[in-house]
Design a protein around this motif. Structure first.
Motif, PDB file in Angstrom:
ATOM      1  N   ILE A  81       0.829  -1.204   0.000  1.00 35.40           N
ATOM      2  CA  ILE A  81       0.000   0.000   0.000  1.00 35.40           C
ATOM      3  C   ILE A  81       0.866   1.258   0.000  1.00 35.40           C
ATOM      4  O   ILE A  81       0.610   2.222  -0.740  1.00 35.40           O
ATOM      5  CB  ILE A  81      -0.946  -0.009   1.218  1.00 35.40           C
ATOM      6  CG1 ILE A  81      -2.055  -1.044   0.995  1.00 35.40           C
ATOM      7  CG2 ILE A  81      -1.530   1.364   1.485  1.00 35.40           C
ATOM      8  CD1 ILE A  81      -2.837  -1.385   2.239  1.00 35.40           C
ATOM      9  N   LEU A  85       1.019   4.153  -2.920  1.00 37.68           N
ATOM     10  CA  LEU A  85       0.861   5.592  -2.675  1.00 37.68           C
ATOM     11  C   LEU A  85       2.057   6.368  -3.223  1.00 37.68           C
ATOM     12  O   LEU A  85       1.901   7.450  -3.795  1.00 37.68           O
ATOM     13  CB  LEU A  85       0.713   5.852  -1.176  1.00 37.68           C
ATOM     14  CG  LEU A  85      -0.660   5.532  -0.570  1.00 37.68           C
ATOM     15  CD1 LEU A  85      -0.604   5.657   0.940  1.00 37.68           C
ATOM     16  CD2 LEU A  85      -1.729   6.462  -1.135  1.00 37.68           C
ATOM     17  N   SER A 114       2.831   8.541   4.578  1.00 33.72           N
ATOM     18  CA  SER A 114       2.559   7.104   4.675  1.00 33.72           C
ATOM     19  C   SER A 114       3.722   6.327   5.258  1.00 33.72           C
ATOM     20  O   SER A 114       3.524   5.293   5.903  1.00 33.72           O
ATOM     21  CB  SER A 114       2.210   6.546   3.283  1.00 33.72           C
ATOM     22  OG  SER A 114       3.330   6.594   2.414  1.00 33.72           O
ATOM     23  N   THR A 166      -5.605   4.491   0.760  1.00 30.92           N
ATOM     24  CA  THR A 166      -4.959   4.207  -0.519  1.00 30.92           C
ATOM     25  C   THR A 166      -5.960   4.055  -1.653  1.00 30.92           C
ATOM     26  O   THR A 166      -5.773   4.598  -2.747  1.00 30.92           O
ATOM     27  CB  THR A 166      -4.115   2.926  -0.415  1.00 30.92           C
ATOM     28  OG1 THR A 166      -3.158   3.087   0.618  1.00 30.92           O
ATOM     29  CG2 THR A 166      -3.394   2.639  -1.726  1.00 30.92           C
ATOM     30  N   CYS A 170      -5.820   6.446  -4.869  1.00 33.23           N
ATOM     31  CA  CYS A 170      -5.526   5.828  -6.164  1.00 33.23           C
ATOM     32  C   CYS A 170      -6.753   5.836  -7.072  1.00 33.23           C
ATOM     33  O   CYS A 170      -6.642   6.070  -8.278  1.00 33.23           O
ATOM     34  CB  CYS A 170      -5.038   4.392  -5.964  1.00 33.23           C
ATOM     35  SG  CYS A 170      -3.439   4.268  -5.133  1.00 33.23           S
TER      36      CYS A 170
END
Length: 411
Positions: A81, A85, A114, A166, A170
């Motif tokens: 993840i 990102l 993140s 995420t 996305c």
């Protein structure tokens, strides 16, 4: 869906994601930062998906820590993840822009945050896993077996925080990118990946609702198992859509790479014999066709450029071994050939190599090969393929006869 069918679906999804990770592996060496981040996302999800399969879970469960497979796949998912990102943040919008669009700035901020959030999240997951999650025995399915437990619900909520953010980022970026894509394949690919992320957002939200509903309003085992199986199918389906979406824009690149490998395949016999005869010509010793086509030392286009240069350099050195009349003898011998010009060059190379193996270089070079109007490496490679295909069919006897004929012409 039966357990066997669901397990088969899991194996399929894990296998497809692994194939994509393997296919994109060269990005680790030759790609830029965002392509390496994309590969990291695929690799991380591939590991996590394999940890959902029964065979891998059974192997991991031999570790003397109850439900360690669940913790490991959550770690792998978190790493994937964060990589995803990073890919989104580095793919859209240029760093040199004076006015950065808000959605790009937000994505970059989330990507930067993140890493710290991931470190905190992994630490928190580990603490919760070993403290508040009740693990008296090995689970067949982590969510089903821990349904209704507030500790497991808290643990899963912390984990689901990352995919929740995420998928939203996305999904927005890829959906927006699809509208501005320049090619149809890129537009379709980004659209599918955007759809898969919105599906992931729905999956994550549904899972959070399910685990807390089971705590507040206890559900029967059959209802809980059905809900988890349905969301698992949904998750595997979205990963397949991701795989398709990621593959569509690369079809042209895959076709180009396949064409490049075919070119190298056909050039290998000619290149191999020439650089073997003159070891200093190539940057590295030549290897078998299989070894050359499977190594990843340099990109294929760079290797093709080197091979064409190696062939040209070796042919220039061959002129000091070739008899003066060899080129005219080769042209006479191949006059009736279906492809006479490359055939003449192929026979000249074969005969000159035979002469080089048994004689010392002369003081003067023989006549050069005919000039060709090459405009780039690809046009030169296309010509050399025609030469190499004929060269591979020339026997030592045929090369020797040509040498003798050229000697007779000189006399």
């Amino acid at each position: 869906m039966s357990d066997a069918a669901l397990d088969s679906f899991r194996y399929l999804t894990a296998g497809v994601m692994t194939l994509i990770a393997v296919w994109r592996f060269p990005a680790v060496r030759y790609g830029d930062a965002h392509r390496r981040a994309l590969w990291g996302g695929y690799a991380g999800f591939a590991v996590a998906l394999w940890l959902y399969t029964p065979a891998v879970m059974l192997a991991v469960d031999r570790i003397p820590v109850v439900d360690i497979s669940a913790l490991m796949r959550h770690f792998a998912s978190t790493a994937a993840i964060i990589a995803s990102l990073t890919y989104v943040a580095t793919s859209y919008g240029k760093s040199t822009e004076k006015v950065v669009p808000r959605h790009v700035a937000v994505s970059r901020w989330i990507a930067r945050a993140s890493y710290r959030a991931g470190a905190v999240g992994v630490t928190l997951l580990t603490i919760l896993f070993f403290t508040v999650v009740d693990r008296p025995r090995q689970s067949d399915d982590f969510l089903s077996d821990h349904a209704g437990e507030w500790g497991a619900a808290t643990y899963m909520t912390v984990f689901y925080f990352f995919p929740l953010v995420t998928t939203a980022v996305c999904g927005y970026q890829w959906s927006r990118g699809a509208r501005k894509a320049e090619t149809t394949s890129m537009r379709i690919g980004l659209r599918l990946m955007g759809i898969s992320m919105w599906m992931g957002l729905a999956h994550t939200a549904a899972r959070i609702v399910i685990v807390w509903t089971a705590v507040l309003f206890p559900l029967s085992d059959s209802v809980m198992e059905t809900l988890i199986d349905l969301t698992a199918m949904w998750m595997n389906l979205l990963f397949l859509i991701v795989a398709v979406g990621a593959s569509i824009p690369t079809t042209s690149a895959a076709t180009a790479r396949w064409k490049m490998l075919k070119t190298l395949y056909y050039l290998h016999p000619l290149w191999y014999d020439l650089v073997k005869a003159f070891p200093g010509t190539s940057l590295y010793p030549p290897k078998s066709r299989l070894a050359e086509l499977t190594h990843t030392r340099v990109p294929d286009d760079v290797r093709l450029d080197r091979w064409t240069q190696d062939i040209a350099d070796a042919c220039e050195r061959l002129r000091y071994y070739a008899p003066e009349g060899l080129l005219w003898a080769a042209e006479d011998a191949t006059e009736s050939h279906s492809d006479p010009e490359p055939a003449a060059e192929a026979y000249w190379i074969a005969a000159a190599l035979r002469a080089a193996s048994s004689a010392k270089p002369g003081q003067y070079a023989s006549a050069p090969l005919r000039e060709k109007p090459f405009v780039d490496t690809n046009s030169e490679a296309a010509w050399l393929i025609r030469v190499s295909n004929i060269y591979a069919q020339i026997s030592p006897v045929g090369a020797q006869e040509l040498l003798q004929k050229s000697a007779e012409l000189e006399v």
